[in-house]
Design a protein around this motif. Structure first.
Motif, short mmCIF file in Angstrom:
data_model
loop_
_atom_site.label_atom_id
_atom_site.label_comp_id
_atom_site.label_asym_id
_atom_site.label_seq_id
_atom_site.Cartn_x
_atom_site.Cartn_y
_atom_site.Cartn_z
N UNK A 1 0.80 -1.22 0.00
CA UNK A 1 0.00 0.00 0.00
C UNK A 1 0.82 1.26 0.00
N UNK A 2 2.15 1.13 -0.12
CA UNK A 2 3.03 2.30 -0.03
C UNK A 2 3.59 2.72 -1.38
N UNK A 3 3.30 1.96 -2.43
CA UNK A 3 3.83 2.28 -3.76
C UNK A 3 2.92 1.67 -4.80
N UNK A 4 3.28 1.83 -6.07
CA UNK A 4 2.49 1.23 -7.15
C UNK A 4 2.67 -0.28 -7.20
N UNK A 5 3.73 -0.79 -6.60
CA UNK A 5 3.94 -2.23 -6.56
C UNK A 5 3.06 -2.86 -5.48
N UNK A 6 2.72 -4.12 -5.67
CA UNK A 6 1.92 -4.83 -4.67
C UNK A 6 2.65 -4.86 -3.34
N UNK A 7 3.92 -5.24 -3.38
CA UNK A 7 4.74 -5.27 -2.17
C UNK A 7 6.10 -4.67 -2.50
N UNK A 8 6.54 -3.78 -1.65
CA UNK A 8 7.83 -3.11 -1.81
C UNK A 8 8.79 -3.67 -0.77
N UNK A 9 9.88 -4.27 -1.22
CA UNK A 9 10.88 -4.84 -0.32
C UNK A 9 12.08 -3.91 -0.25
N UNK A 10 12.47 -3.55 0.97
CA UNK A 10 13.59 -2.64 1.18
C UNK A 10 14.59 -3.25 2.14
N UNK A 11 15.85 -3.17 1.79
CA UNK A 11 16.91 -3.51 2.72
C UNK A 11 17.19 -2.27 3.58
N UNK A 12 17.11 -2.42 4.88
CA UNK A 12 17.28 -1.28 5.79
C UNK A 12 18.76 -1.07 6.08
N UNK A 13 19.45 -0.53 5.10
CA UNK A 13 20.92 -0.40 5.17
C UNK A 13 21.41 0.45 6.35
N UNK A 14 20.66 1.47 6.82
CA UNK A 14 21.17 2.23 7.98
C UNK A 14 21.35 1.39 9.24
N UNK A 15 20.70 0.22 9.30
CA UNK A 15 20.82 -0.61 10.50
C UNK A 15 22.00 -1.57 10.44
#
Length: 247
Positions: free
Chosen positions: A215-229
């Motif tokens: 629900x956060x982008x045009x894609x069904x699911x957005x996968x993000x690597x949380x590099x700052x962690x």
């Protein structure tokens, strides 16, 4: 729009796949995501319920495997299903739909189950399938990540002409930690936007961190690597940095 004129109930995966890839054919296990309209845009229905392999559920120290024909309710009832995965189904999907949607249909239907899809993504699950996806036809069963599969399928706007054999979920390690959040109109409503996060920690440092958002982008699911962690201790400051990164 047309009504199905033919019905098939194959007993083998090979026969089912041969039928499912034909133009205008739809393979179903339970059917709730596909059979809710008065007029259906399919020429033939391929019923997968006779194929025992698609109802398998297994587990070992490395993986959990859910057959494509299993209902979401049976996933909840199985003692080896991780609690957070059960919760991703139970919060907003009513019992009648949990009994009417199979594992395979939950990923190939037009209506997205956002918390289920996000949690599968955060857990690193893969879908094992064969058939026609867009303009490509693959007749050997192969594994694909959940985001790659569902995003490609919905971007092309076509129903999936193939067979989902199952979903393989890596067993979370003892140093894996998960979190979820959602926004919905009512406490029991489907999420408008939701997130599932997985973090792995060695010693006091984060070694892996991924977020899955629906629900956060045009894609069904957005996968993000949380590099700052990565490489940092899990503190309020690093969590705030990761939150800013997502925004």
């Amino acid at each position: 729009m047309s009504k199905p004129k033919q019905y098939f109930r194959p007993s083998t995966l090979e026969e089912a796949l041969e039928l499912a890839i034909k133009p205008g054919y739809i393979a179903i296990a339970r059917g709730a995501p596909f059979l809710g309209e008065v007029l259906l845009p399919y020429d033939a229905v391929v019923d997968l319920q006779e194929i025992a392999e698609l109802a398998a559920k297994t587990h070992d120290e490395d993986n959990i495997y859910l057959g494509g024909n299993l209902t979401l309710q049976s996933v909840i009832s199985w003692e080896h299903t991780p609690k957070l995965l059960k919760a991703s189904i139970m919060r907003s999907i009513p019992l009648n739909l949990r009994n009417g949607i199979s594992v395979g249909e939950s990923l190939t239907g037009r209506y997205i189950l956002p918390e289920w899809v996000a949690m599968l993504t955060a857990m690193g699950a893969v879908i094992e399938h064969a058939g026609s996806l867009g303009d490509e036809t693959q007749l050997n069963f192969w594994e694909q990540s959940i985001p790659e599969f569902v995003n490609y399928l919905h971007a092309h706007g076509r129903h999936y002409q193939g067979v989902v054999k199952g979903v393989r979920i890596p067993v979370p390690t003892s140093n894996s930690y998960f979190g979820t959040a959602h926004i919905a109109r009512t406490p029991g409503d489907v999420a408008i936007i939701n997130i599932a996060v997985r973090v792995q920690i060695e010693g006091n440092q984060v070694t892996h961190a991924t977020a899955a958002l629906c629900g956060a982008s045009q894609e069904v699911v957005l996968q993000l690597e949380l590099s700052p962690l990565i490489g940092e201790p899990l503190t309020e400051a690093t969590i705030a940095a990761a939150s800013s990164f997502v925004e």
